[in-house]
Design a protein around this motif. Structure first.
Motif, PDB file in Angstrom:
ATOM      1  N   TRP A 188     -17.111  -0.868 -35.662  1.00  0.00           N
ATOM      2  CA  TRP A 188     -16.245  -0.905 -36.847  1.00  0.00           C
ATOM      3  C   TRP A 188     -15.236  -2.058 -36.777  1.00  0.00           C
ATOM      4  O   TRP A 188     -14.580  -2.374 -37.780  1.00  0.00           O
ATOM      5  CB  TRP A 188     -15.486   0.408 -36.994  1.00  0.00           C
ATOM      6  N   PHE A 189     -15.145  -2.690 -35.626  1.00  0.00           N
ATOM      7  CA  PHE A 189     -14.202  -3.794 -35.398  1.00  0.00           C
ATOM      8  C   PHE A 189     -14.985  -4.901 -34.687  1.00  0.00           C
ATOM      9  O   PHE A 189     -14.791  -5.149 -33.507  1.00  0.00           O
ATOM     10  CB  PHE A 189     -13.060  -3.272 -34.540  1.00  0.00           C
ATOM     11  N   PRO A 190     -15.887  -5.588 -35.395  1.00  0.00           N
ATOM     12  CA  PRO A 190     -16.866  -6.440 -34.716  1.00  0.00           C
ATOM     13  C   PRO A 190     -16.340  -7.758 -34.178  1.00  0.00           C
ATOM     14  O   PRO A 190     -17.026  -8.393 -33.386  1.00  0.00           O
ATOM     15  CB  PRO A 190     -17.917  -6.689 -35.807  1.00  0.00           C
ATOM     16  N   PHE A 191     -15.154  -8.206 -34.602  1.00  0.00           N
ATOM     17  CA  PHE A 191     -14.681  -9.497 -34.095  1.00  0.00           C
ATOM     18  C   PHE A 191     -13.161  -9.554 -34.134  1.00  0.00           C
ATOM     19  O   PHE A 191     -12.515  -9.106 -35.078  1.00  0.00           O
ATOM     20  CB  PHE A 191     -15.234 -10.653 -34.929  1.00  0.00           C
ATOM     21  N   LEU A 192     -12.606 -10.157 -33.086  1.00  0.00           N
ATOM     22  CA  LEU A 192     -11.176 -10.441 -33.032  1.00  0.00           C
ATOM     23  C   LEU A 192     -10.954 -11.707 -32.235  1.00  0.00           C
ATOM     24  O   LEU A 192     -11.509 -11.876 -31.150  1.00  0.00           O
ATOM     25  CB  LEU A 192     -10.403  -9.295 -32.359  1.00  0.00           C
ATOM     26  N   GLU A 193     -10.161 -12.608 -32.800  1.00  0.00           N
ATOM     27  CA  GLU A 193      -9.629 -13.738 -32.048  1.00  0.00           C
ATOM     28  C   GLU A 193      -8.128 -13.743 -32.219  1.00  0.00           C
ATOM     29  O   GLU A 193      -7.616 -13.699 -33.346  1.00  0.00           O
ATOM     30  CB  GLU A 193     -10.195 -15.074 -32.490  1.00  0.00           C
ATOM     31  N   ALA A 194      -7.422 -13.777 -31.106  1.00  0.00           N
ATOM     32  CA  ALA A 194      -5.964 -13.868 -31.112  1.00  0.00           C
ATOM     33  C   ALA A 194      -5.570 -15.026 -30.200  1.00  0.00           C
ATOM     34  O   ALA A 194      -5.876 -15.012 -29.007  1.00  0.00           O
ATOM     35  CB  ALA A 194      -5.327 -12.567 -30.627  1.00  0.00           C
ATOM     36  N   LYS A 195      -4.917 -16.017 -30.782  1.00  0.00           N
ATOM     37  CA  LYS A 195      -4.562 -17.217 -30.035  1.00  0.00           C
ATOM     38  C   LYS A 195      -3.090 -17.529 -30.256  1.00  0.00           C
ATOM     39  O   LYS A 195      -2.579 -17.407 -31.375  1.00  0.00           O
ATOM     40  CB  LYS A 195      -5.415 -18.401 -30.483  1.00  0.00           C
ATOM     41  N   ARG A 197     -12.461  -9.178 -38.040  1.00  0.00           N
ATOM     42  CA  ARG A 197     -13.466  -8.613 -38.933  1.00  0.00           C
ATOM     43  C   ARG A 197     -13.417  -7.098 -38.784  1.00  0.00           C
ATOM     44  O   ARG A 197     -13.385  -6.583 -37.662  1.00  0.00           O
ATOM     45  CB  ARG A 197     -14.875  -9.100 -38.573  1.00  0.00           C
ATOM     46  N   PHE A 198     -13.414  -6.388 -39.920  1.00  0.00           N
ATOM     47  CA  PHE A 198     -13.410  -4.928 -39.904  1.00  0.00           C
ATOM     48  C   PHE A 198     -14.564  -4.401 -40.746  1.00  0.00           C
ATOM     49  O   PHE A 198     -14.903  -4.969 -41.787  1.00  0.00           O
ATOM     50  CB  PHE A 198     -12.087  -4.374 -40.449  1.00  0.00           C
ATOM     51  N   ARG A 199     -15.153  -3.297 -40.298  1.00  0.00           N
ATOM     52  CA  ARG A 199     -16.204  -2.614 -41.043  1.00  0.00           C
ATOM     53  C   ARG A 199     -15.829  -1.146 -41.166  1.00  0.00           C
ATOM     54  O   ARG A 199     -16.430  -0.269 -40.552  1.00  0.00           O
ATOM     55  CB  ARG A 199     -17.545  -2.770 -40.337  1.00  0.00           C
ATOM     56  N   ALA A 200     -14.783  -0.871 -41.974  1.00  0.00           N
ATOM     57  CA  ALA A 200     -14.361   0.513 -42.177  1.00  0.00           C
ATOM     58  C   ALA A 200     -15.480   1.335 -42.803  1.00  0.00           C
ATOM     59  O   ALA A 200     -15.657   2.516 -42.500  1.00  0.00           O
ATOM     60  CB  ALA A 200     -13.116   0.550 -43.058  1.00  0.00           C
ATOM     61  N   GLU A 260     -17.185  -5.391 -45.962  1.00  0.00           N
ATOM     62  CA  GLU A 260     -16.686  -6.367 -44.998  1.00  0.00           C
ATOM     63  C   GLU A 260     -15.229  -6.696 -45.338  1.00  0.00           C
ATOM     64  O   GLU A 260     -14.911  -7.009 -46.488  1.00  0.00           O
ATOM     65  CB  GLU A 260     -17.501  -7.651 -45.052  1.00  0.00           C
ATOM     66  N   ILE A 261     -14.374  -6.662 -44.328  1.00  0.00           N
ATOM     67  CA  ILE A 261     -12.964  -7.021 -44.508  1.00  0.00           C
ATOM     68  C   ILE A 261     -12.621  -8.045 -43.432  1.00  0.00           C
ATOM     69  O   ILE A 261     -12.763  -7.765 -42.235  1.00  0.00           O
ATOM     70  CB  ILE A 261     -12.033  -5.801 -44.388  1.00  0.00           C
ATOM     71  N   GLU A 262     -12.185  -9.243 -43.862  1.00  0.00           N
ATOM     72  CA  GLU A 262     -11.941 -10.332 -42.923  1.00  0.00           C
ATOM     73  C   GLU A 262     -10.561 -10.946 -43.179  1.00  0.00           C
ATOM     74  O   GLU A 262     -10.426 -11.854 -44.011  1.00  0.00           O
ATOM     75  CB  GLU A 262     -13.025 -11.405 -43.053  1.00  0.00           C
ATOM     76  N   PRO A 263      -9.530 -10.473 -42.488  1.00  0.00           N
ATOM     77  CA  PRO A 263      -8.215 -11.114 -42.601  1.00  0.00           C
ATOM     78  C   PRO A 263      -8.079 -12.272 -41.607  1.00  0.00           C
ATOM     79  O   PRO A 263      -8.634 -12.227 -40.504  1.00  0.00           O
ATOM     80  CB  PRO A 263      -7.246  -9.981 -42.254  1.00  0.00           C
ATOM     81  N   ARG A 264      -7.341 -13.293 -42.028  1.00  0.00           N
ATOM     82  CA  ARG A 264      -7.085 -14.442 -41.162  1.00  0.00           C
ATOM     83  C   ARG A 264      -5.650 -14.899 -41.382  1.00  0.00           C
ATOM     84  O   ARG A 264      -5.227 -15.110 -42.519  1.00  0.00           O
ATOM     85  CB  ARG A 264      -8.054 -15.586 -41.446  1.00  0.00           C
ATOM     86  N   PHE A 265      -4.904 -15.038 -40.282  1.00  0.00           N
ATOM     87  CA  PHE A 265      -3.498 -15.439 -40.338  1.00  0.00           C
ATOM     88  C   PHE A 265      -3.282 -16.572 -39.346  1.00  0.00           C
ATOM     89  O   PHE A 265      -3.656 -16.469 -38.176  1.00  0.00           O
ATOM     90  CB  PHE A 265      -2.593 -14.254 -39.980  1.00  0.00           C
ATOM     91  N   GLU A 266      -2.684 -17.676 -39.813  1.00  0.00           N
ATOM     92  CA  GLU A 266      -2.397 -18.818 -38.951  1.00  0.00           C
ATOM     93  C   GLU A 266      -1.000 -19.324 -39.282  1.00  0.00           C
ATOM     94  O   GLU A 266      -0.653 -19.483 -40.457  1.00  0.00           O
ATOM     95  CB  GLU A 266      -3.422 -19.922 -39.155  1.00  0.00           C
ATOM     96  N   GLN A 267      -0.190 -19.580 -38.257  1.00  0.00           N
ATOM     97  CA  GLN A 267       1.190 -19.978 -38.509  1.00  0.00           C
ATOM     98  C   GLN A 267       1.741 -20.839 -37.376  1.00  0.00           C
ATOM     99  O   GLN A 267       1.448 -20.608 -36.198  1.00  0.00           O
ATOM    100  CB  GLN A 267       2.081 -18.737 -38.669  1.00  0.00           C
ATOM    101  N   THR A 268       2.537 -21.834 -37.761  1.00  0.00           N
ATOM    102  CA  THR A 268       3.322 -22.622 -36.817  1.00  0.00           C
ATOM    103  C   THR A 268       4.792 -22.473 -37.194  1.00  0.00           C
ATOM    104  O   THR A 268       5.158 -22.651 -38.371  1.00  0.00           O
ATOM    105  CB  THR A 268       2.938 -24.107 -36.865  1.00  0.00           C
ATOM    106  N   VAL A 269       5.622 -22.141 -36.223  1.00  0.00           N
ATOM    107  CA  VAL A 269       7.073 -22.039 -36.419  1.00  0.00           C
ATOM    108  C   VAL A 269       7.754 -22.960 -35.427  1.00  0.00           C
ATOM    109  O   VAL A 269       7.511 -22.871 -34.216  1.00  0.00           O
ATOM    110  CB  VAL A 269       7.572 -20.585 -36.227  1.00  0.00           C
ATOM    111  N   LEU A 270       8.591 -23.873 -35.919  1.00  0.00           N
ATOM    112  CA  LEU A 270       9.367 -24.772 -35.076  1.00  0.00           C
ATOM    113  C   LEU A 270      10.851 -24.469 -35.247  1.00  0.00           C
ATOM    114  O   LEU A 270      11.316 -24.239 -36.371  1.00  0.00           O
ATOM    115  CB  LEU A 270       9.100 -26.235 -35.452  1.00  0.00           C
TER     116      LEU A 270
END
Length: 751
Positions: free
Chosen positions: A600-607, A632-635, A640-650
């Motif tokens: 149900w949670f087929p993919f995760l990348e955390a960087k 990626r979530f498969r509730a 298919e549910i695919e959230p993506r978050f990317e951020q730079t804070v200075l």
């Protein structure tokens, strides 16, 4: 010291090559059974028909990941049939616990290693240089594309007219894959046997990949070992012609704050044409293509980027034999934004295009001409930044050819772009070579020279001037052994080198990169640990001043659920923003975790990147944090549910936020059936900059929002009906807010 290293390292690399040698592996064969005239293959996903039972069963499979060279712990078999029009692969995937099979409904080309699947890699030339591949999961979902041995790259962008059927069984599942000969490129008088390779993904507590050949991870590419497909006498296509019309009806509403909205209706019609005079040749043509309903590009962080960023090609006209377009510059070790000699996204909006492609036993070539109406940006690369100017209309041509001699490939390419209105031109030409050994070595080299008379003016436009010449040289070496993986890369791009039909965001530099990886097998669920060190130095070609310096020791740990944990330390990074400015030194820690946690949670990348970063606009070092979360979530099985978050804070000198750059995307797909789906994409990009010092750039705010809703019904890869709507807005400090909305319906089919 650096210049001395630049001169001496090729000799050192050749000496190292001469001292290393290991034996090659043997291989076995498989026979294809011809379907008698008047008979037909039962295409229902099972292998119960007498035709399938009469075919030779091939059942030698080995584990490739996580540990290579072992006999596969579960059984897989393959049988091969062929008739006058296609070749058929029947694959039986046995499973002692079929209740654990992961078989979700997903979009085409989203069959990943977090799912069960079987795959065919088919090389009809028999040279082991390229292959068409087809993956199918137990629900019958297809992922297909092309694989290039020279670049070790799988391209999922092309969609072929292939079919697949599957059947769930009490002890596993079976799959039948049909590949028409019209989708393959081969010669009438081939001197080598067709070759294939079967891959099986088996994700459980540990993620496994099994292959039908005993390929080791030390191989330089996936085609280094394949199974000959004997007794197959393919009927070569002759004068096969298909026309693919497309019609799009859209209603647009565009508005600028404070001004009346503009509304319009458009009916656009165009077509793609594909003609195969024989099996080796294919001619593609396009007229008035409509690319507007291509899936939105993933948003990228651009406000603090020193050089230009590139996007993936998704447009069908450019995807015929896309592996031929690849050359050594594609595989720049810095990642996906490295230079490309041919970058088809540089052709923004062709009014028409014509292309011819040929493959035979030892050669492959493609040549294209098009009229590009433009509208994007032309990259003007420099040592410390990438400038851009508006892209006018132009006539474009490119060509690429390669010849294979055993483990050696020799190629060359050219690009030419002539801008309308007498604004000048740009041309690039040069050879390349790739050599691979059975011992695990790969050496690549490319030399390009350019001539440019379309020069950038201070007004942001191109103007014709005296032609400027430039060159690009790339040489690299990598060696893969069971315990060590050393590599060396050298690239030098002169000041005035430009490739307007490629992607070069930087010029006027030379760069040396060395990396050494030690591979240590652990033997348990945590299967491998790889300590490594990477050293990179980039300097300008005019005065030798440092552009960037990197010393990066790190370690990668591989474990259950296809998990990788990478920790990297940058104790002495250095970066310069502009010529003559200060060389900033700073430290960073990088942590990157990827995993396939559950069905149900087929993919995760955390960087994350912790430590100092260079604030490009203000030319200073700032404490900062970079964060990427991609999941990626498969509730539900069909959602298919695919959230993506990317951020730079200075952070600024006072500790407050000086820059916050954020890109968010939420993609959801609801599958009603295997042919019907609804897709929603929501995106937001925001950049907020605050003035901390009086020397800072002015405070600013930018926000871009996009919403895309699309319903699709697919009869096949080439026959699709779309109904959808899009909405976008842009908010920028000092500019009026703009909003655009569109409702559309599109139908494309094949005659």
């Amino acid at each position: 010291m650096i210049s001395t290293l630049f001169k001496r390292w090729p000799a050192c690399a050749l000496l190292a090559l001469a001292t290393l040698n290991t034996p090659a592996l043997a291989n076995t064969t498989c026979a294809a059974l011809h379907v008698p005239d008047g008979a037909s293959v039962v295409f229902n996903g099972t292998l119960d028909d007498p035709l399938w039972q009469a075919a030779t069963e091939y059942d030698q499979f080995w584990e490739y990941q996580p540990v290579d060279g072992q006999v596969a712990p579960v059984r897989t078999t393959v049988r091969v049939l062929y008739d006058a029009k296609a070749v058929y692969f029947g694959i039986r995937a046995y499973d002692p616990h079929p209740e654990n099979i992961r078989a979700p409904l997903v979009r085409r080309d989203n069959v990943k290693t977090n799912q069960d699947f079987v795959a065919v890699y088919l090389d009809p030339i028999g040279a082991g240089k390229s292959a068409l591949f087809v993956r199918v999961n137990p629900r019958g979902v297809i992922a297909d594309g092309t694989y290039s041995a020279d670049t070790d790259n799988a391209d999922f962008s092309p969609d072929f007219e292939v079919d697949a059927k599957t059947a769930m069984l009490k002890d596993g599942y079976s799959a039948v894959i049909r590949i028409p000969f019209t989708e393959l490129r081969f010669t009438d008088n081939a001197t080598k046997s067709w070759q294939f390779q079967i891959m099986r993904s088996y994700p459980r507590d540990q993620s496994y990949l099994f292959l039908s050949v005993p390929l080791l991870q030390t191989a330089t590419n996936m085609l280094a070992l394949m199974t000959p497909l004997d007794q197959l006498k393919a009927a070569a296509p002759s004068n096969n012609l298909s026309v693919r019309p497309q019609f799009t009806l859209r209603a647009d509403r565009d508005s600028v704050a404070g001004m009346p909205a503009q509304q319009s209706w458009h009916l656009d019609a165009g077509f793609d044409l594909k003609w195969q005079p024989n099996a080796a040749w294919v001619v593609d043509a396009t007229f008035k293509p409509d690319f507007s309903q291509i899936e939105l590009d993933v948003p990228q962080l651009t406000s603090n980027a020193q050089f230009a960023l590139q996007l993936q090609e998704k447009r069908p006209f450019f995807l015929e034999s896309s592996d031929i377009l690849e050359s050594p510059t594609l595989m720049n070790e810095q990642g996906g934004n490295g230079p490309k000699a041919l970058y088809t996204r540089a052709i923004t909006q062709p009014d028409w295009g014509l292309r011819a492609t040929r493959r035979d036993d030892n050669t492959e070539a493609t040549i294209m001409a098009a009229n590009d109406t433009g509208g994007s940006q032309v990259l003007i690369p420099h040592a410390f930044t990438t400038d851009t100017v508006n892209q006018p209309e132009s006539d474009v041509a490119f060509g690429r050819a390669r010849m294979y001699l055993d483990n050696l490939s020799i190629g060359g390419l050219f690009t030419a772009r002539n801008y309308a209105g007498g604004l000048g031109d740009n041309a690039v030409i040069g050879p390349d070579v790739v050599w691979r050994s059975a011992a695990g070595d790969r050496v690549r080299a490319q030399w390009l020279v350019s001539s440019t008379s379309a020069l950038a003016g201070d007004d942001g436009l191109l103007h014709k001037g005296a032609a400027q010449g430039g060159s690009d040289l790339l040489v690299d070496w990598i060696r893969k052994t069971p315990d060590w993986e050393p590599s060396l890369t050298y690239q030098q791009v002169s000041d005035h080198f430009r490739d307007d039909t490629g992607f070069f965001g930087q010029s006027g530099y030379r760069q040396l990169t060395a990396q050494l990886v030690q591979r240590t097998r652990l033997g348990g669920d945590w299967s491998e640990i790889d300590p490594y060190v990477q050293v990179q130095q980039s300097v300008t070609t005019d005065d030798g001043s440092t552009v960037q310096r990197l010393f990066a020791p790190g370690v990668t740990l591989y474990g259950p659920h296809n998990t990788s944990i990478e920790l990297e330390y940058h104790p002495a990074m250095a970066q310069r923003v502009a010529a003559g400015d200060q060389l900033h030194s700073f430290n960073q820690v990088v942590l990157d975790v990827q995993s396939n946690p559950a069905a149900w949670f087929p993919f995760l990348e955390a960087k994350t990147i912790l430590g100092d970063q260079v604030d490009i606009d203000n030319d200073r070092v700032s404490p900062g944090v970079y964060t990427l979360i991609d999941a990626r979530f498969r509730a539900l099985d069909r959602l298919e549910i695919e959230p993506r978050f990317e951020q730079t804070v200075l952070r600024g000198p006072d500790g407050n936020t000086a820059l916050r750059d954020t890109a968010v995307q939420l993609l959801t797909v609801l599958h009603f059936t295997g042919q019907d789906s609804a897709r929603a994409i929501l995106q937001r990009e925001t950049t907020r900059r605050n003035a901390i010092l009086v020397t800072d750039v002015a405070p600013s705010y930018y926000q871009s929002d996009s919403v895309s809703l699309t319903y699709a019904h697919r009869w096949s890869a080439l026959k699709v009906w779309y109904l959808g709507a899009t909405w976008s807005q842009n908010i920028d400090t000092g500019s009026s807010t703009t909003r655009d909305a569109e409702v559309f319906t599109k139908f494309q089919f094949e005659i």
